[in-house]
Design an enzyme around this catalytic site. Structure first.
Site, short mmCIF file in Angstrom:
data_model
loop_
_atom_site.label_atom_id
_atom_site.label_comp_id
_atom_site.label_asym_id
_atom_site.label_seq_id
_atom_site.Cartn_x
_atom_site.Cartn_y
_atom_site.Cartn_z
CG ASN A 108 -1.93 1.06 1.26
OD1 ASN A 108 -1.81 2.04 0.52
ND2 ASN A 108 -2.96 0.89 2.07
CB CYS A 170 -4.75 5.21 6.03
SG CYS A 170 -6.45 5.14 6.54
#
Ligand code: ING
Length: 309
Positions: A108, A170
């Site tokens: 990610n 995040c």
């Protein structure tokens, strides 16, 4: 000196949406940011696709379509070209697939691209929330540990003519170590994207806490490290699965100077005085004068709690 930074919040990306259509949305927001004088734009985490870790897939054949190969990948290329034409730098979150050492790796990832179009560097998400295997008792899952490896690039900081930039993604924002490491490497601006479901499938909690914890994490990071924070949500209901908005720009004082008011594609921008963070780093958070690493051992020596009897 002030530099205009923009945050480009995205509304939902549905399973049926093509990457090409999504990239056109990103380019439209890039142009809007440029029109408002921005030199840098922060896009969300996994910006090209729906937040697919909410779904259960068993084989790479099922989920590889969500990943990008090459930088820029074919899908990203129009965005890179538009940004270079407009001389706007940007942070872009995406699912990275690469072949290295005879193996396939999936991360990610976020890439930082300069206003001249040069790729300044990448960051691969370190704090992967959720589970590797499905929990199975809710409407959706959170399977980042299933689809991504833990990032292997640490928390790098990239020097640019405007500021030293630190990248994270995040869930990283919930861990203060993320920002402190980057601040110790001289970061003056933190850029991050996020996809945060409005419901916590792991621990039922009041919905308002999702926004509160988002703001709490980001404002603390800004103040405790004397840095600007650019935070871009992918928001709204993706095929019925709701995610929070709350994209914002936060000053080193911890104050929110700009905040998205929708759950759609929305650009916010602010002329950021990089000097504003300097006084904080020279006073209350003058690391060299005040930190006492000799007492911080457990932070890197331990993973979990150890009770000393
Ligand atoms: N999303 C969520 C986040 O950290 C989460 C996952 C939400 C974990 C709430 C714990 C509590 O914002 C991603 N993509 O990390």
């Amino acid at each position: 000196m002030s530099v205009v930074f923009a945050v480009a919040q995205m509304g939902p990306v549905h399973l049926a949406d093509t990457k090409e259509a999504v990239v056109q949305r990103l380019i439209a927001m890039l142009r809007e940011a440029h029109g408002r004088g921005a030199r840098w734009v922060t896009f969300p985490e996994l910006a090209l696709t729906t937040f697919f870790p909410r779904y259960i897939y068993d084989t790479p054949e099922e989920y590889d379509a969500f990943f990008e190969e090459g930088l820029p990948s074919p899908a990203m290329a129009p965005l890179f070209e538009a940004a270079k034409d407009l001389r706007v730098g940007f942070y872009l979150g995406y699912a990275e697939k690469l072949h290295e050492g005879g193996q396939v790796h999936r991360y990610n990832t976020a890439v930082l691209v300069g206003p001249d179009g040069a790729i300044l560097g990448k960051y691969r998400k370190v704090h992967l929330p959720g589970t590797k295997d499905p929990i199975g008792d809710g409407e959706f899952e959170h399977l980042e540990k299933r689809y991504f490896e833990v990032g292997d690039l640490g928390f790098p900081v990239f020097g640019t003519p405007d500021a030293r930039m630190g990248l994270c993604i995040c869930n990283d924002r919930r861990w203060p170590e993320t920002f402190r490491v980057m601040a110790l490497r001289g970061a003056e601006v933190f850029m991050l994207g996020y996809n945060t479901p409005t419901r916590n499938i792991h621990h039922p909690e009041p919905a308002h806490l999702r926004e509160f914890h988002n703001a709490l994490s980001l404002q603390s990071a800004a103040y405790q490290n004397g840095a600007w924070v650019m935070a871009a949500a992918k928001a709204g209901s993706e095929d019925g699965f709701a995610m929070i908005g709350g994209s914002c720009i936060i000053a080193p004082t911890g104050e929110v100077v700009a905040r998205a008011i929708s759950e759609d594609d929305e650009v916010i921008a602010h002329a950021c005085d990089l000097e504003l963070g300097a006084y904080i780093r020279r006073s209350v958070f003058d690391f060299a004068r005040h930190r006492r690493p000799e007492h911080y051992g457990p932070i890197t020596a331990q993973t979990g709690v150890e009770i000393a009897d």
